[in-house]
Scaffold this motif. Structure first.
Motif, mmCIF file in Angstrom:
data_model
loop_
_atom_site.group_PDB
_atom_site.id
_atom_site.type_symbol
_atom_site.label_atom_id
_atom_site.label_comp_id
_atom_site.label_asym_id
_atom_site.label_seq_id
_atom_site.Cartn_x
_atom_site.Cartn_y
_atom_site.Cartn_z
ATOM 1 N N GLU A 41 39.201 38.545 49.430
ATOM 2 C CA GLU A 41 39.442 37.131 49.713
ATOM 3 C C GLU A 41 40.911 36.803 49.477
ATOM 4 N N LYS A 42 41.455 35.952 50.344
ATOM 5 C CA LYS A 42 42.847 35.511 50.200
ATOM 6 C C LYS A 42 42.870 33.980 50.238
ATOM 7 N N ALA A 47 46.878 42.531 48.532
ATOM 8 C CA ALA A 47 47.227 43.761 49.251
ATOM 9 C C ALA A 47 47.402 44.921 48.282
ATOM 10 N N LEU A 48 48.033 44.652 47.140
ATOM 11 C CA LEU A 48 48.230 45.695 46.139
ATOM 12 C C LEU A 48 46.910 46.094 45.486
ATOM 13 N N VAL A 49 46.094 45.115 45.140
ATOM 14 C CA VAL A 49 44.786 45.409 44.534
ATOM 15 C C VAL A 49 43.929 46.227 45.494
ATOM 16 N N GLU A 50 44.020 45.917 46.769
ATOM 17 C CA GLU A 50 43.231 46.598 47.798
ATOM 18 C C GLU A 50 43.608 48.064 47.935
ATOM 19 N N LEU A 100 35.800 44.110 43.714
ATOM 20 C CA LEU A 100 34.620 43.252 43.734
ATOM 21 C C LEU A 100 34.816 42.044 42.820
ATOM 22 N N ALA A 101 35.423 42.268 41.662
ATOM 23 C CA ALA A 101 35.645 41.185 40.702
ATOM 24 C C ALA A 101 36.553 40.105 41.283
ATOM 25 N N TRP A 102 37.549 40.501 42.056
ATOM 26 C CA TRP A 102 38.443 39.507 42.656
ATOM 27 C C TRP A 102 37.663 38.576 43.593
ATOM 28 N N VAL A 155 35.562 36.151 41.455
ATOM 29 C CA VAL A 155 36.273 35.020 40.818
ATOM 30 C C VAL A 155 36.724 34.010 41.867
ATOM 31 N N CYS A 156 37.037 34.500 43.060
ATOM 32 C CA CYS A 156 37.404 33.569 44.140
ATOM 33 C C CYS A 156 36.200 32.733 44.573
ATOM 34 N N ALA A 157 35.026 33.366 44.602
ATOM 35 C CA ALA A 157 33.817 32.660 45.013
ATOM 36 C C ALA A 157 33.409 31.599 43.995
#
Length: 380
Positions: free
Chosen positions: A186-187, A357-360, A371-373, A376-378
């Protein structure tokens, strides 16, 4: 001259990289179709099973087999078991691994060992990789499997075709592992600075199985990607590569977790600590590391800030070093620093895009971090 210091002939390195690329493309197509019949036929059932088993083990032994197989393709006369130039008739496998294999794996977001797959003394100090060599590895199967595969390559009737099949099988498993860990991230756009910091804080402290400290490193690197093109202070300077987590500074040439360089020399650097309060000892260690370097500003950042009762001593050491050396040491919290720098860029969205992009793609981060990112976005 030490084996690790030997230079790789440019023409040979180009051919080596070309073999890696062509084998990668074949593996990518086979992985997509699920058809490994050609490789299976070339290797035979026994050797196919051995290569497949080795390719599934996340260990330097897999990378060594990859490098030696590729080298056999470009020089079929070379006994690849003689992996050191000190061995009569040997060659510097570590050098071509460092110059060819590791950068290739890194560029394709495939798992690799820091600097070289020969970093372990188990492999680098060993004699020729003959069948009776004893290699103690963890897991135990990694070393013996590597020896079986390398000796099978060496004794194959058609070593070039055999080596290519080995390369393709190993690449296939690396591709599979990479793709399984990939999640479209998610962005979120139009976030305020406070909302961005809240997302980061929740992402940092989710209680991961491993590599939690990597996330603040990635976040600081991402914010530097944003500010370097826009701030006058950094005009003409370059952001160094984000080194792997276990890369020793003395070996990589960096002085911090994040380096900004001027004419190839460190100009500004950041050291990042996770859930450790910054103490006078941390500042003293930093001074020892940078006192002979060209650094003008050195930031020590922690997700826990300055340790209780250490502020005055930390300040005293930093002030004294600035007066004697001219380098300014800044001690602060990771999130506080990110919040300050976010005020200096056009929009938090540009930071979010770089961070995700870096996390990906970061090889030290995995499925759980990605998955955690999204979680937290959701929940925001």
């Amino acid at each position: 001259m030490k084996d690790s210091d030997m230079q790789v002939e440019q023409g040979k390195l180009e051919r080596f990289n070309a073999i890696l690329q062509s084998s990668y493309l074949v593996a990518e197509a086979a992985h997509k179709s699920g058809n490994w019949g050609v490789q299976r036929e070339i290797l035979g059932e026994e050797h196919y099973a051995e290569v497949l088993q080795l390719s599934k083990i996340r260990h330097a032994a897999r990378g060594i087999a990859l490098t030696l197989a590729a080298y056999k393709v470009i020089d079929s006369r070379q006994d690849i078991r003689l992996h050191k130039s000190e061995h009569p008739g040997g060659f510097s496998a570590r050098s071509i691994d460092n110059a060819g294999t590791v950068p290739f794996l890194q560029a394709h977001s495939l798992y690799y060992n820091v600097e070289t797959h020969w970093l372990s003394q188990t492999f680098s100090f060993a004699g020729p990789y003959l069948p009776d060599l004893v290699l103690k590895t963890q897991p135990k199967l990694a070393g013996p499997l590597m020896l079986k595969v390398v000796n099978a390559i060496q004794s194959a009737q058609n070593p070039v075709a055999f080596s290519k099949a080995v390369l393709e099988i190993i690449f296939g498993e690396l591709i599979d592992a990479r793709n399984r860990g990939k999640i479209p991230l998610e962005k979120p756009q139009n976030l305020s600075i406070d909302q961005t910091i809240t997302l980061l804080k929740e992402h940092f402290f989710r209680g991961y199985e491993k590599n939690s400290p990597r996330l603040p490193q990635v976040a600081i690197y991402a914010i530097y990607q944003c500010i370097i093109p826009t701030m006058n202070r950094y005009e003409g300077l370059t952001l160094g590569p984000l080194e792997r987590m276990k890369a020793a500074n003395r070996k990589s040439g960096s002085v911090g977790d994040v380096d900004v360089n001027k004419d190839g020399e460190p100009f500004e650097a950041v050291e990042i600590k996770f859930q450790i309060g910054i103490s006078r000892e941390h500042v003293a260690e930093a001074i020892q590391k940078i006192k002979t370097a060209s650094v003008k500003r050195y930031l020590i950042l922690s997700t826990s800030g300055i340790a209780e009762g250490e502020s005055s001593e930390v300040k005293k050491l930093a002030d004294g070093f600035r007066r004697s050396n001219g380098c300014e040491i800044i001690v602060n919290g990771v999130l506080d620093t990110l919040k300050y720098y976010l005020r200096l860029i056009d929009s938090p969205s540009s930071f979010i895009n770089r961070y995700t992009a870096l996390v990906e793609g970061d090889p030290d981060l995995g499925y759980e971090h990605r998955l955690a990112w999204n979680e937290v976005c959701a929940n925001r």
